[in-house]
Design a protein around this motif. Sequence first.
Motif, mmCIF file in Angstrom:
data_model
loop_
_atom_site.group_PDB
_atom_site.id
_atom_site.type_symbol
_atom_site.label_atom_id
_atom_site.label_comp_id
_atom_site.label_asym_id
_atom_site.label_seq_id
_atom_site.Cartn_x
_atom_site.Cartn_y
_atom_site.Cartn_z
ATOM 1 N N TRP A 103 0.848 -1.185 0.000
ATOM 2 C CA TRP A 103 0.000 0.000 0.000
ATOM 3 C C TRP A 103 0.885 1.237 0.000
ATOM 4 O O TRP A 103 1.245 1.762 1.058
ATOM 5 N N PRO A 104 1.278 1.737 -1.176
ATOM 6 C CA PRO A 104 2.246 2.841 -1.271
ATOM 7 C C PRO A 104 1.890 4.087 -0.456
ATOM 8 O O PRO A 104 2.777 4.775 0.038
ATOM 9 N N ARG A 105 0.616 4.359 -0.285
ATOM 10 C CA ARG A 105 0.240 5.548 0.493
ATOM 11 C C ARG A 105 0.595 5.408 1.973
ATOM 12 O O ARG A 105 0.617 6.389 2.704
ATOM 13 N N ALA A 106 0.886 4.210 2.409
ATOM 14 C CA ALA A 106 1.259 3.975 3.806
ATOM 15 C C ALA A 106 2.630 4.570 4.130
ATOM 16 O O ALA A 106 2.998 4.661 5.300
ATOM 17 N N ILE A 107 3.360 5.016 3.115
ATOM 18 C CA ILE A 107 4.683 5.586 3.361
ATOM 19 C C ILE A 107 4.586 6.924 4.094
ATOM 20 O O ILE A 107 5.474 7.278 4.866
ATOM 21 N N VAL A 108 3.508 7.649 3.877
ATOM 22 C CA VAL A 108 3.365 8.970 4.521
ATOM 23 C C VAL A 108 3.276 8.834 6.048
ATOM 24 O O VAL A 108 4.082 9.442 6.763
ATOM 25 N N PRO A 109 2.333 8.049 6.595
ATOM 26 C CA PRO A 109 2.328 7.915 8.060
ATOM 27 C C PRO A 109 3.590 7.243 8.595
ATOM 28 O O PRO A 109 4.045 7.555 9.702
ATOM 29 N N HIS A 110 4.189 6.359 7.793
ATOM 30 C CA HIS A 110 5.424 5.730 8.246
ATOM 31 C C HIS A 110 6.553 6.752 8.324
ATOM 32 O O HIS A 110 7.335 6.759 9.276
ATOM 33 N N ALA A 111 6.651 7.629 7.348
ATOM 34 C CA ALA A 111 7.686 8.661 7.366
ATOM 35 C C ALA A 111 7.484 9.602 8.551
ATOM 36 O O ALA A 111 8.455 10.010 9.204
ATOM 37 N N ILE A 112 6.240 9.927 8.873
ATOM 38 C CA ILE A 112 5.948 10.780 10.027
ATOM 39 C C ILE A 112 6.359 10.081 11.321
ATOM 40 O O ILE A 112 7.021 10.675 12.179
ATOM 41 N N ALA A 113 5.983 8.816 11.463
ATOM 42 C CA ALA A 113 6.342 8.055 12.667
ATOM 43 C C ALA A 113 7.853 7.919 12.794
ATOM 44 O O ALA A 113 8.409 8.051 13.892
ATOM 45 N N THR A 114 8.520 7.672 11.684
ATOM 46 C CA THR A 114 9.978 7.538 11.700
ATOM 47 C C THR A 114 10.633 8.865 12.072
ATOM 48 O O THR A 114 11.573 8.904 12.871
ATOM 49 N N GLY A 115 10.133 9.960 11.510
ATOM 50 C CA GLY A 115 10.656 11.279 11.866
ATOM 51 C C GLY A 115 10.466 11.586 13.345
ATOM 52 O O GLY A 115 11.366 12.138 13.998
ATOM 53 N N TRP A 116 9.325 11.198 13.874
ATOM 54 C CA TRP A 116 9.042 11.394 15.293
ATOM 55 C C TRP A 116 10.047 10.595 16.131
ATOM 56 O O TRP A 116 10.653 11.114 17.065
ATOM 57 N N ALA A 117 10.252 9.347 15.772
ATOM 58 C CA ALA A 117 11.171 8.482 16.517
ATOM 59 C C ALA A 117 12.602 9.004 16.438
ATOM 60 O O ALA A 117 13.313 9.036 17.454
ATOM 61 N N VAL A 118 13.026 9.419 15.264
ATOM 62 C CA VAL A 118 14.388 9.941 15.100
ATOM 63 C C VAL A 118 14.564 11.218 15.921
ATOM 64 O O VAL A 118 15.601 11.415 16.562
ATOM 65 N N THR A 119 13.562 12.073 15.937
ATOM 66 C CA THR A 119 13.623 13.302 16.723
ATOM 67 C C THR A 119 13.753 12.996 18.211
ATOM 68 O O THR A 119 14.560 13.612 18.909
ATOM 69 N N ILE A 120 12.971 12.041 18.689
ATOM 70 C CA ILE A 120 13.026 11.662 20.103
ATOM 71 C C ILE A 120 14.409 11.138 20.463
ATOM 72 O O ILE A 120 14.989 11.522 21.481
ATOM 73 N N VAL A 121 14.952 10.281 19.619
ATOM 74 C CA VAL A 121 16.271 9.701 19.899
ATOM 75 C C VAL A 121 17.372 10.747 19.771
ATOM 76 O O VAL A 121 18.263 10.843 20.619
ATOM 77 N N THR A 122 17.317 11.550 18.733
ATOM 78 C CA THR A 122 18.371 12.529 18.465
ATOM 79 C C THR A 122 18.445 13.622 19.522
ATOM 80 O O THR A 122 19.527 13.985 19.976
#
Length: 112
Positions: A21-40
């Motif tokens: 489901w290619p459109r699933a990349i948008v929420p995944h990118a948001i979640a990944t950005g959130w996680a990277v921000t928290i860790v960084t």
Amino acid sequence: MSLHLAFLAYVLLGGFLAWRWPRAIVPHAIATGWAVTIVTFGFTCPLTPLENHFRAEAGERGAGSGFIEHYLADIVYPQQHIELLWAASAVVVLVSWAGLAVLLRRRSAVRG
């Protein structure tokens, strides 16, 4: 705790959902950005106070620190390997995104 674990699993593996489901990349990118921000930046994940609240409501002691520090560090993997774990996680996410790019390119070539 389950929501935390599900979020971590989604950040790690959610990019592979976009292969189907290619459109699933948008929420995944948001979640990944959130996680990277928290860790960084060392922010507290908003799920941690929520988990602590529900644990207190149930009469349990909260996790205190973050989910990873409380449940995974020094239990699942030694603390001295955390950078390696983060790097391996980043590789998994990047492979899922690269795989999506290849699949989308192939699909557009077939249509084109």
